[in-house]
Write an enzyme that holds these catalytic residues in place. Sequence first.
Site, PDB file in Angstrom:
ATOM      1  N   HIS A 162       0.938  -1.222  -0.423  1.00 21.51           N
ATOM      2  CA  HIS A 162      -0.384  -0.161  -0.060  1.00 21.51           C
ATOM      3  C   HIS A 162       0.844   1.169   0.070  1.00 21.51           C
ATOM      4  CE1 HIS A 162      -3.879   0.929  -0.068  1.00 21.51           C
ATOM      5  NE2 HIS A 162      -4.501   0.837   0.873  1.00 21.51           N
ATOM      6  N   ASN A 211      -6.632   6.875   3.288  1.00 21.17           N
ATOM      7  CA  ASN A 211      -8.575   7.182   2.651  1.00 21.17           C
ATOM      8  C   ASN A 211      -8.459   8.239   3.295  1.00 21.17           C
ATOM      9  OD1 ASN A 211      -8.632   4.346   2.924  1.00 21.17           O
ATOM     10  ND2 ASN A 211      -9.927   4.205   4.256  1.00 21.17           N
ATOM     11  N   ASP A 255      -0.450   2.419  -5.427  1.00 24.00           N
ATOM     12  CA  ASP A 255      -0.566   0.385  -5.381  1.00 24.00           C
ATOM     13  C   ASP A 255      -2.114   0.523  -6.092  1.00 24.00           C
ATOM     14  OD1 ASP A 255      -1.995   1.697  -3.093  1.00 24.00           O
ATOM     15  OD2 ASP A 255      -2.569  -0.279  -3.288  1.00 24.00           O
ATOM     16  N   ASN A 261      -9.340   3.458  -2.072  1.00 25.12           N
ATOM     17  CA  ASN A 261      -9.569   4.408  -1.152  1.00 25.12           C
ATOM     18  C   ASN A 261      -9.619   5.834  -1.410  1.00 25.12           C
ATOM     19  OD1 ASN A 261     -12.431   3.015  -0.542  1.00 25.12           O
ATOM     20  ND2 ASN A 261     -10.815   1.953   0.980  1.00 25.12           N
TER      21      ASN A 261
END
Length: 188
Positions: free
Chosen positions: A19, A66, A91, A112
């Site tokens: 991530h 997020n 990613d 997100n």
Amino acid sequence: MFLVVGLGNPGKEYEKTRHNVGFNVIDLLSNKYNINLNRKKFRGEYGNGILEGEKVLLLKPQTYMNLSGESVNEAVNFYKIPNNKIIIIYDDISLDIGKIRIRPKGSAGGHNGIKSIISNLSSDQFIRIKVGVGGPNGDLVSHVLGRFQNKDKENIEKVFEVVLNAVETIIKHGVSEAMNRFNGVYID
């Protein structure tokens, strides 16, 4: 001025995870172009410098993935950066490790961080570089918060070099040239 943003999560526990590939690329750009990321503003860590003859702002949002759009929006509004000079690196689980995909606009595709940026900018018109991290064999969260192992670790290092070249190409020659040069490339 270009805004180059790498998405990721702050904190030692997230370093080098799938991530956080965006953070990794920003660190490499920072080192290559001697742009110190020692400033804190826009709910992120950032630094200003010159890349391929253009002023750039390198940004690592510290809002967690997020809420990345809040950080990006603050920097965009402060510097009055047009959307066609925003480059987001992140990613993508729908791409195999070893692949990147460059797009001048588009949907969030379930990511997100990108959803947050689209929402905060009220636009999907910004350049994105998707870095393939492969799809999960099991739990999605465990996958994206996991680290690269063995051959994948070697390959992602090579991919990061391609992403650096892609950022340089976008800034120097435009997004179309970068798409033509890098969208079909596969590192193995």
